[in-house]
Write a protein that holds these residues in place. Structure first.
Motif, PDB file in Angstrom:
ATOM      1  N   TYR A  36      11.906   4.224 -36.769  1.00 22.06           N
ATOM      2  CA  TYR A  36      11.227   3.906 -38.028  1.00 22.06           C
ATOM      3  C   TYR A  36      12.008   4.472 -39.211  1.00 22.06           C
ATOM      4  O   TYR A  36      12.205   5.689 -39.322  1.00 22.06           O
ATOM      5  CB  TYR A  36       9.819   4.478 -38.000  1.00 22.06           C
ATOM      6  N   TRP A 345      10.120  -0.818 -38.673  1.00 21.56           N
ATOM      7  CA  TRP A 345       9.959   0.073 -37.532  1.00 21.56           C
ATOM      8  C   TRP A 345      11.246   0.263 -36.730  1.00 21.56           C
ATOM      9  O   TRP A 345      11.421   1.273 -36.056  1.00 21.56           O
ATOM     10  CB  TRP A 345       8.863  -0.481 -36.624  1.00 21.56           C
ATOM     11  N   TYR A 346      12.183  -0.699 -36.822  1.00 23.07           N
ATOM     12  CA  TYR A 346      13.349  -0.670 -35.951  1.00 23.07           C
ATOM     13  C   TYR A 346      14.687  -0.606 -36.668  1.00 23.07           C
ATOM     14  O   TYR A 346      15.684  -0.231 -36.046  1.00 23.07           O
ATOM     15  CB  TYR A 346      13.354  -1.913 -35.041  1.00 23.07           C
ATOM     16  N   THR A 371      16.807   6.158 -31.381  1.00 23.75           N
ATOM     17  CA  THR A 371      15.915   5.941 -30.252  1.00 23.75           C
ATOM     18  C   THR A 371      15.448   7.264 -29.651  1.00 23.75           C
ATOM     19  O   THR A 371      16.074   8.309 -29.805  1.00 23.75           O
ATOM     20  CB  THR A 371      16.616   5.120 -29.161  1.00 23.75           C
ATOM     21  N   ALA A 390      11.973   4.751 -25.262  1.00 18.24           N
ATOM     22  CA  ALA A 390      10.653   4.521 -25.833  1.00 18.24           C
ATOM     23  C   ALA A 390      10.709   3.369 -26.828  1.00 18.24           C
ATOM     24  O   ALA A 390      11.671   3.237 -27.595  1.00 18.24           O
ATOM     25  CB  ALA A 390      10.143   5.779 -26.533  1.00 18.24           C
ATOM     26  N   ASP A 391       9.700   2.514 -26.799  1.00 16.84           N
ATOM     27  CA  ASP A 391       9.502   1.407 -27.739  1.00 16.84           C
ATOM     28  C   ASP A 391      10.448   0.224 -27.547  1.00 16.84           C
ATOM     29  O   ASP A 391      10.149  -0.873 -28.005  1.00 16.84           O
ATOM     30  CB  ASP A 391       9.598   1.865 -29.200  1.00 16.84           C
ATOM     31  N   GLN A 418       7.048  -1.667 -23.139  1.00 19.64           N
ATOM     32  CA  GLN A 418       7.262  -0.958 -24.393  1.00 19.64           C
ATOM     33  C   GLN A 418       8.100   0.298 -24.143  1.00 19.64           C
ATOM     34  O   GLN A 418       9.034   0.600 -24.895  1.00 19.64           O
ATOM     35  CB  GLN A 418       5.924  -0.573 -25.019  1.00 19.64           C
ATOM     36  N   ASP A 419       7.765   1.042 -23.091  1.00 19.62           N
ATOM     37  CA  ASP A 419       8.506   2.246 -22.711  1.00 19.62           C
ATOM     38  C   ASP A 419       8.953   2.132 -21.262  1.00 19.62           C
ATOM     39  O   ASP A 419       8.156   1.743 -20.396  1.00 19.62           O
ATOM     40  CB  ASP A 419       7.636   3.507 -22.817  1.00 19.62           C
ATOM     41  N   ASN A 439       3.015  -0.190 -21.306  1.00 17.22           N
ATOM     42  CA  ASN A 439       2.766  -0.557 -22.705  1.00 17.22           C
ATOM     43  C   ASN A 439       1.616   0.274 -23.247  1.00 17.22           C
ATOM     44  O   ASN A 439       0.465   0.101 -22.855  1.00 17.22           O
ATOM     45  CB  ASN A 439       2.434  -2.045 -22.807  1.00 17.22           C
ATOM     46  N   ARG A 440       1.928   1.187 -24.178  1.00 16.37           N
ATOM     47  CA  ARG A 440       0.912   2.090 -24.711  1.00 16.37           C
ATOM     48  C   ARG A 440      -0.177   1.357 -25.473  1.00 16.37           C
ATOM     49  O   ARG A 440      -1.294   1.847 -25.608  1.00 16.37           O
ATOM     50  CB  ARG A 440       1.578   3.125 -25.629  1.00 16.37           C
ATOM     51  N   TRP A 441       0.138   0.187 -26.006  1.00 12.32           N
ATOM     52  CA  TRP A 441      -0.831  -0.536 -26.812  1.00 12.32           C
ATOM     53  C   TRP A 441      -1.867  -1.267 -25.963  1.00 12.32           C
ATOM     54  O   TRP A 441      -2.866  -1.763 -26.490  1.00 12.32           O
ATOM     55  CB  TRP A 441      -0.122  -1.537 -27.721  1.00 12.32           C
TER      56      TRP A 441
END
Length: 689
Positions: A36, A345-346, A371, A390-391, A418-419, A439-441
């Motif tokens: 980010y 974010w990236y 990262t 991560a991500d 995601q991770d 995926n944390r989401w």
């Protein structure tokens, strides 16, 4: 006789350190962005001079043409908190002068630093208050400001200590009382903006309470009636108008009156800038969205054009769908009409013409490595490096270490996570890989396991994984790529004997650690014996001799340490290494029946085993920690820890919370260190060494 004796003493003096230091060169493994970027800053008087702040990866300066230069890599591991970018401020009158506010976590004091050479060197200013570069609303506001009429006058809006003011270039600070202000805990004074036309005029955003105005350079304040209370960013135009992005839209304050300029009703906007070349030109973007809308106005916000955007990516792995996700900042170039910058974010991006439809943006991430690394693998054949990230899922570094990889794990085939939390390979067949992620989401959480037979270029899902279970670490049985053990978050480890088609709980082991943000490596497979696995928890090492189904306690006299690392080496049956951070490094040669401490190691934060030196069969041993007589740093041992040489670079201490370390089994001397926000570093013997 005295001269030859003196010469001999001098030779002994200069030759002794040479045995303790081995010349190494260090660099960053190229991925490109990945984190980010929360702020963009262009100097109004120096063409091409631009800076970035990031949430957990420090600060950068643009080299003027093609890439970014990391400015805060001199912070050590003890200063990892300083890699959080809370704020940055340029002195409008002096292109060489720049200030940064550093701190990831509000639980630890941050710090303010000053540079007089565009960030090449930093001096602390003695302001140490809680800062949150990785905390709530990190994507908004500019908390630090320099008075354009007086370079000695600085204002800093803190999260928990109110407004702070310095009149001597940051050498001393005093708190400013703002009558009747209400500051939300953890966000506080979010934004500050000086008016460059009127001496002493400055605006302040007390998040959740409204906009305040001072006419004496921040000594006294009054709330502006009717101001939005959910303001995120402030921008003062060349004609003196104040523009505000906020939780309900966009507003302008001019001639004592507020005007609603919102391009969309009841929509939160964040990223905001007014052109230094034309005060009527404005860019704004919707706040924290996967479907960001970017608007341009050429008449001071009277009307807006929704920009149709297109990405001409310079990164082969980059997913265009991620472009502008959670946009944080936009910025006009103060010297080139039509040119603008944008961060999300990236990555950070440039466009040569923000008025074009569609607007063509290009990644500008050369030099930015941000990262977060969960795990690394450097197998004996195939790619030099495979990374769990991560991500961004993870990468096979198929284009070398200095070029961005061609795809993420799930970029072309197989499952995307995601991770990716962990990966492992079979030393008898290094192209056989297994990885675990999730995926944390997702709610409920869904973890997964994937396997590859071609070194990670393609992947397939390895059956189903128990719902709601976070897989933290995985180990593959030597000689049997269908059998692996998985450590789970707060649950019993699991094993499979059929490539993940079915899963059974392991017996004899305690519950796993808490994830997903966990950096330990408690599990490893013996790299000769096909059915043997090892596991560490709470001071005890366990072993399984039946392929991971049942474990038995062997050694229970070791220190208890969270985040321990347990590793084995190809071709070394029954040899186990265990690092326990401040409790040191331990070695077993009898299949974990007993462990001996490496007496010279005072701290073993990270370690790795790699290809032996030419003519040797002893794996090269690498340490990120402390060695008696050598201090702290990165070290190499070629005799199983009996002696050490320093291979670190004191100017590059790799301090952004280093969390993973692996060494190559293809190239002697090549070692990798993963971090929590500055990507992956690699070191190799310097030319001629």
């Amino acid at each position: 006789m005295r001269c030859p004796l003196l010469l001999l003493l001098l030779l002994l003096f200069w030759s002794a350190p040479a045995r303790l230091v081995r010349a190494y060169q260090w660099g960053s493994v190229a991925i490109g962005g990945g984190g980010y970027i929360t702020g963009i800053y262009l100097h109004p008087k120096a063409a091409g001079l631009a800076y970035l702040r990031t949430d957990i990866g420090g600060f950068y300066r643009w080299n003027g043409s093609s890439h970014w230069i990391a400015l805060t890599d001199g912070f050590t591991a003890d200063q990892s908190n300083y890699y959080g970018g809370e704020a940055l401020a340029l002195d409008p009158a002096d292109p060489n002068l720049v200030y940064i506010a550093c701190g990831k976590d509000l639980s630890v004091p941050g710090a303010l630093f000053k540079s007089t050479d565009q960030g090449a060197h930093w001096s602390p200013l003695g302001l140490n208050v809680p800062m949150g570069g990785n905390a709530d609303r990190r994507w908004a506001g500019e908390r630090l400001a320099v008075d354009p009429f007086d370079s000695r006058l600085l204002l800093f809006g803190s999260r928990r200590n109110g407004l702070l003011r310095s009149s001597d270039g940051g050498m001393s600070w005093s708190a400013v009382s703002i009558p009747a202000v209400h500051l939300s805990d953890g966000i506080g004074v979010l934004s500050l903006a000086f008016d460059s036309r009127t001496r002493g005029l400055v605006y302040l955003n007390a998040y959740g309470d409204g906009i305040y105005l001072s006419q004496d350079s921040g000594l006294h304040w009054s709330r502006i009636p009717g101001s939005p209370d959910g303001a995120l960013r402030l921008a003062v135009s060349g004609d003196g108008s104040l523009y505000v992005s906020h939780s309900q839209g966009v507003a302008r304050y001019a001639a004592g009156q507020w005007s609603d300029l919102s391009p969309e009703a009841n929509t939160s906007f964040d990223a905001l800038d007014v052109s230094p070349l034309d005060p009527r030109q404005i860019l704004v973007a919707t706040d924290q969205s996967s479907d960001t809308h970017i608007y341009y106005s050429k008449n001071g916000g009277t009307s807006w054009t929704l920009l149709s955007r297109s990405l001409a990516s310079t990164l082969p792995w980059f997913d265009p769908a991620a472009f502008t996700r959670s946009t944080a900042a936009v910025a006009f170039d103060p010297f080139v009409a039509g040119k603008a910058w944008l961060s999300d974010w990236y990555a950070v991006y440039q466009t040569a013409d923000f008025t074009a439809q569609p607007t063509i943006w290009r990644n500008a991430v050369g030099g930015i490595e941000q990262t977060v690394t969960f795990g690394l693998s450097a197998p004996a054949s195939g790619p030099l490096l495979v990374s769990a990230i991560a991500d961004l899922d993870g990468f096979v570094h198929d284009r070398g270490l200095d070029a961005a990889p061609s795809q993420t794990f799930g970029g072309r085939s197989g499952p995307w996570y995601q991770d990716t939390y962990s990966l492992d390979s079979d030393p008898a067949a290094p192209l056989q890989l297994v990885r675990v992620g999730g995926n944390r989401w997702q709610n409920p959480y869904q973890g997964g396991v994937a396997v590859s037979g071609d070194g990670g270029r393609t992947w397939r899902s390895s059956g189903s994984f128990p719902a709601g279970t976070i897989p933290l670490r995985v180990a593959m049985a030597t000689g049997n790529p269908s059998r692996f053990v998985v450590v789970t978050s707060n649950g019993l480890p699991l094993f499979t004997s059929n490539g993940g088609q079915t899963w059974q709980p392991v017996s004899g082991l305690p519950l796993g650690p808490t994830g997903p943000w966990y950096w330990g490596q408690p599990l490893a497979a013996d790299r000769v014996e096909a059915n043997t696995f090892y596991y560490y928890s709470g001071g005890t090492v366990y072993r399984s001799d039946d392929g991971g189904e049942r474990f038995a306690s062997l050694t229970s006299t070791l220190p208890a340490q969270d985040g321990a690392l347990l590793k084995t080496a190809p071709g070394r049956q029954g040899e186990v290494w265990l690092s326990l951070d401040g409790e040191g490094l331990y070695h077993s040669i009898d299949a974990a029946h007993s462990f001996q401490p490496i007496a010279s190691v005072q701290q073993a934060h990270l370690f790795a085993l790699g290809k032996p030196a030419p003519g040797s069969t002893v794996p090269a041993l690498y340490l990120y920690g402390s060695v008696v007589g050598l201090g702290s740093g990165i070290f190499q041992s070629l005799d199983a820890g009996q002696s050490w040489t320093s291979i670190g670079n004191f100017a590059l201490p790799i301090g952004d919370a280093p969390n993973t370390m692996e060494a190559s089994w293809q190239r002697f001397g090549l070692v990798f260190v993963g971090t929590n926000g500055r990507g992956i570093y690699y070191g190799m013997p310097a030319a001629g060494n």
